[in-house]
Scaffold this motif. Sequence first.
Motif, PDB file in Angstrom:
ATOM      1  N   ILE A 131       0.846  -1.204   0.000  1.00 24.27           N
ATOM      2  CA  ILE A 131       0.000   0.000   0.000  1.00 24.27           C
ATOM      3  C   ILE A 131       0.874   1.243   0.000  1.00 24.27           C
ATOM      4  CG2 ILE A 131      -1.720   1.306   1.334  1.00 24.27           C
ATOM      5  CD1 ILE A 131      -2.831  -1.241   0.077  1.00 24.27           C
ATOM      6  N   ARG A 132       1.969   1.201   0.739  1.00 24.51           N
ATOM      7  CA  ARG A 132       2.893   2.338   0.776  1.00 24.51           C
ATOM      8  C   ARG A 132       3.414   2.642  -0.630  1.00 24.51           C
ATOM      9  NH1 ARG A 132       7.889   2.820   5.057  1.00 24.51           N
ATOM     10  NH2 ARG A 132       6.251   3.648   6.414  1.00 24.51           N
ATOM     11  N   ARG A 133       3.695   1.597  -1.400  1.00 26.13           N
ATOM     12  CA  ARG A 133       4.170   1.813  -2.763  1.00 26.13           C
ATOM     13  C   ARG A 133       3.076   2.425  -3.641  1.00 26.13           C
ATOM     14  NH1 ARG A 133       7.320  -0.480   0.066  1.00 26.13           N
ATOM     15  NH2 ARG A 133       9.418  -1.157  -0.484  1.00 26.13           N
ATOM     16  N   ILE A 134       1.858   1.961  -3.480  1.00 22.70           N
ATOM     17  CA  ILE A 134       0.754   2.534  -4.257  1.00 22.70           C
ATOM     18  C   ILE A 134       0.556   4.000  -3.884  1.00 22.70           C
ATOM     19  CG2 ILE A 134      -1.723   2.406  -4.748  1.00 22.70           C
ATOM     20  CD1 ILE A 134      -1.469  -0.666  -4.246  1.00 22.70           C
TER      21      ILE A 134
ATOM     22  N   GLN B 154      -5.876  -4.693   1.465  1.00 23.54           N
ATOM     23  CA  GLN B 154      -6.474  -3.574   0.735  1.00 23.54           C
ATOM     24  C   GLN B 154      -5.743  -3.272  -0.569  1.00 23.54           C
ATOM     25  OE1 GLN B 154      -6.434  -0.286   3.458  1.00 23.54           O
ATOM     26  NE2 GLN B 154      -7.954  -1.183   4.798  1.00 23.54           N
ATOM     27  N   THR B 155      -4.830  -4.156  -0.960  1.00 21.02           N
ATOM     28  CA  THR B 155      -4.027  -3.870  -2.144  1.00 21.02           C
ATOM     29  C   THR B 155      -4.891  -3.725  -3.393  1.00 21.02           C
ATOM     30  OG1 THR B 155      -2.190  -5.095  -1.151  1.00 21.02           O
ATOM     31  CG2 THR B 155      -2.037  -4.615  -3.494  1.00 21.02           C
ATOM     32  N   LEU B 156      -5.840  -4.607  -3.597  1.00 18.31           N
ATOM     33  CA  LEU B 156      -6.692  -4.517  -4.790  1.00 18.31           C
ATOM     34  C   LEU B 156      -7.509  -3.229  -4.794  1.00 18.31           C
ATOM     35  CD1 LEU B 156      -7.885  -5.582  -7.412  1.00 18.31           C
ATOM     36  CD2 LEU B 156      -9.508  -6.929  -6.046  1.00 18.31           C
ATOM     37  N   SER B 157      -8.105  -2.891  -3.680  1.00 15.88           N
ATOM     38  CA  SER B 157      -8.935  -1.678  -3.659  1.00 15.88           C
ATOM     39  C   SER B 157      -8.088  -0.429  -3.853  1.00 15.88           C
ATOM     40  CB  SER B 157      -9.748  -1.587  -2.367  1.00 15.88           C
ATOM     41  OG  SER B 157      -8.903  -1.495  -1.244  1.00 15.88           O
ATOM     42  N   ARG B 158      -6.886  -0.387  -3.251  1.00 14.06           N
ATOM     43  CA  ARG B 158      -6.016   0.789  -3.416  1.00 14.06           C
ATOM     44  C   ARG B 158      -5.478   0.866  -4.835  1.00 14.06           C
ATOM     45  NH1 ARG B 158      -5.553   4.403  -2.826  1.00 14.06           N
ATOM     46  NH2 ARG B 158      -3.525   5.039  -2.082  1.00 14.06           N
ATOM     47  N   SER B 159      -5.127  -0.281  -5.407  1.00 15.16           N
ATOM     48  CA  SER B 159      -4.638  -0.294  -6.785  1.00 15.16           C
ATOM     49  C   SER B 159      -5.745   0.131  -7.746  1.00 15.16           C
ATOM     50  CB  SER B 159      -4.125  -1.683  -7.147  1.00 15.16           C
ATOM     51  OG  SER B 159      -3.611  -1.703  -8.456  1.00 15.16           O
ATOM     52  N   THR B 160      -6.953  -0.370  -7.530  1.00 13.28           N
ATOM     53  CA  THR B 160      -8.096   0.020  -8.373  1.00 13.28           C
ATOM     54  C   THR B 160      -8.334   1.521  -8.286  1.00 13.28           C
ATOM     55  OG1 THR B 160      -9.099  -2.170  -8.104  1.00 13.28           O
ATOM     56  CG2 THR B 160     -10.558  -0.379  -8.777  1.00 13.28           C
ATOM     57  N   ALA B 161      -8.220   2.087  -7.097  1.00 17.23           N
ATOM     58  CA  ALA B 161      -8.403   3.530  -6.928  1.00 17.23           C
ATOM     59  C   ALA B 161      -7.336   4.314  -7.685  1.00 17.23           C
ATOM     60  CB  ALA B 161      -8.382   3.899  -5.448  1.00 17.23           C
ATOM     61  N   PHE B 162      -6.109   3.785  -7.716  1.00 17.97           N
ATOM     62  CA  PHE B 162      -5.035   4.450  -8.466  1.00 17.97           C
ATOM     63  C   PHE B 162      -5.360   4.506  -9.952  1.00 17.97           C
ATOM     64  CE2 PHE B 162      -0.915   3.909 -10.777  1.00 17.97           C
ATOM     65  CZ  PHE B 162      -0.427   5.192 -10.567  1.00 17.97           C
TER      66      PHE B 162
ATOM     67  N   GLN C  10     -19.360   2.509 -18.862  1.00 15.28           N
ATOM     68  CA  GLN C  10     -18.920   1.131 -18.657  1.00 15.28           C
ATOM     69  C   GLN C  10     -17.413   1.082 -18.411  1.00 15.28           C
ATOM     70  OE1 GLN C  10     -19.264  -1.432 -22.057  1.00 15.28           O
ATOM     71  NE2 GLN C  10     -18.898  -3.297 -20.876  1.00 15.28           N
ATOM     72  N   ALA C  11     -16.672   1.864 -19.182  1.00 14.78           N
ATOM     73  CA  ALA C  11     -15.215   1.894 -19.028  1.00 14.78           C
ATOM     74  C   ALA C  11     -14.820   2.336 -17.625  1.00 14.78           C
ATOM     75  CB  ALA C  11     -14.599   2.823 -20.068  1.00 14.78           C
ATOM     76  N   LEU C  12     -15.452   3.397 -17.146  1.00 16.00           N
ATOM     77  CA  LEU C  12     -15.101   3.918 -15.824  1.00 16.00           C
ATOM     78  C   LEU C  12     -15.494   2.952 -14.706  1.00 16.00           C
ATOM     79  CD1 LEU C  12     -16.006   7.680 -16.301  1.00 16.00           C
ATOM     80  CD2 LEU C  12     -13.755   6.588 -16.413  1.00 16.00           C
ATOM     81  N   ARG C  13     -16.483   2.117 -14.985  1.00 14.82           N
ATOM     82  CA  ARG C  13     -16.922   1.126 -14.000  1.00 14.82           C
ATOM     83  C   ARG C  13     -16.002  -0.104 -14.005  1.00 14.82           C
ATOM     84  NH1 ARG C  13     -21.642   0.760 -15.808  1.00 14.82           N
ATOM     85  NH2 ARG C  13     -21.443  -1.182 -16.966  1.00 14.82           N
ATOM     86  N   CYS C  14     -15.546  -0.524 -15.190  1.00 15.68           N
ATOM     87  CA  CYS C  14     -14.808  -1.790 -15.324  1.00 15.68           C
ATOM     88  C   CYS C  14     -13.283  -1.647 -15.411  1.00 15.68           C
ATOM     89  CB  CYS C  14     -15.273  -2.527 -16.572  1.00 15.68           C
ATOM     90  SG  CYS C  14     -17.017  -2.945 -16.577  1.00 15.68           S
ATOM     91  N   LEU C  15     -12.833  -0.616 -16.113  1.00 13.05           N
ATOM     92  CA  LEU C  15     -11.407  -0.527 -16.417  1.00 13.05           C
ATOM     93  C   LEU C  15     -10.484  -0.386 -15.208  1.00 13.05           C
ATOM     94  CD1 LEU C  15     -11.055   1.519 -19.732  1.00 13.05           C
ATOM     95  CD2 LEU C  15     -10.245  -0.791 -19.262  1.00 13.05           C
ATOM     96  N   PRO C  16     -10.844   0.376 -14.175  1.00 10.17           N
ATOM     97  CA  PRO C  16      -9.890   0.502 -13.062  1.00 10.17           C
ATOM     98  C   PRO C  16      -9.480  -0.851 -12.467  1.00 10.17           C
ATOM     99  CG  PRO C  16     -11.547   2.207 -12.883  1.00 10.17           C
ATOM    100  CD  PRO C  16     -11.989   1.279 -13.987  1.00 10.17           C
ATOM    101  N   GLU C  17     -10.440  -1.721 -12.225  1.00 17.59           N
ATOM    102  CA  GLU C  17     -10.100  -3.024 -11.666  1.00 17.59           C
ATOM    103  C   GLU C  17      -9.369  -3.884 -12.691  1.00 17.59           C
ATOM    104  OE1 GLU C  17     -12.384  -5.545  -8.519  1.00 17.59           O
ATOM    105  OE2 GLU C  17     -13.070  -6.175 -10.510  1.00 17.59           O
TER     106      GLU C  17
END
Length: 199
Positions: free
Chosen positions: A69-72, A126-134, A152-159
Motif C-alpha cells: 500500500i505504501r508503494r501505491i 487492501q491492495t486490490l482496492s487501493r490499486s483500483t483507486a489508483f 462502462q469503461a469507468l466502471r470496469c477498467l480501473p479493476e
Amino acid sequence: MAPRKTEHSSIGMRGEPLRRHVLDAAERLLRQGRADFSMRDLAAEAGVSFATPFNQFGNKAAIMQALSIRRIDTMETRYTAAPPSRDAKTRVLLAIDTAVAVMLENPDVNRTVMGWLGAAQASPGQTLSRSTAFWALALGKGEGLTASRREQALRCLPEQLAFSFRGVLSFWTAGELSDAALAPRARDIASALLLAYLH
C-alpha cells in the motif's frame, strides 16, 4: 539481540505514527537484504517491544501488504504531481510509467514485497482496492474514450487495469520479465484494454 536504539522511542508513539515507524524498520531490513527477517528482528530494528509488530499488524504477511500500500501511495503522489493531460489513454500510460519507476527504484526489495502478496491471511488486504483507486484516478472522467461506452469503461477498467498490472508484476517478481521489459509489457496490456473503449 538488544533492541535497536532510535531517537524515535515507541514510548508515547501510538496509532499511525507507530505503524509507520514499524514499517520504516521493515523497509530497512529489506534494503539490508534480510527478506527472511522475523518479527523479533523487526521489533529489534524498530526499537520496540517484541509484541508491538504483532499488535500493530498481526503477522509478517500483513506488514508486506502495508508495504505494498505504501508503494501505491507513492505512485499516486508522484502521478498527481505530474503535469495533467486531458486524454485518458495518455494518463493511464503515464500512471504505468510512474508505477514502474517506483517499483524499479528498489527492485530487490519490491520483488520481495510482491512475492508476499499471495500469502494467505486471516482477513483480506487492501491492495486490490487501493490499486483500483489508483487506476481510477488515472482514467479520470474518461476523456477521449467512446462516449457511448465511457460509463462502462469507468466502471470496469480501473479493476481490470489493477489486475493486468499485478499480473505483469508477478512475472517480473518471478524473474521471468526483465526490468527493461516491465513498462513495455504493462503498456501493451493497458493499451489492449483501452482499445475497446477508444474512438
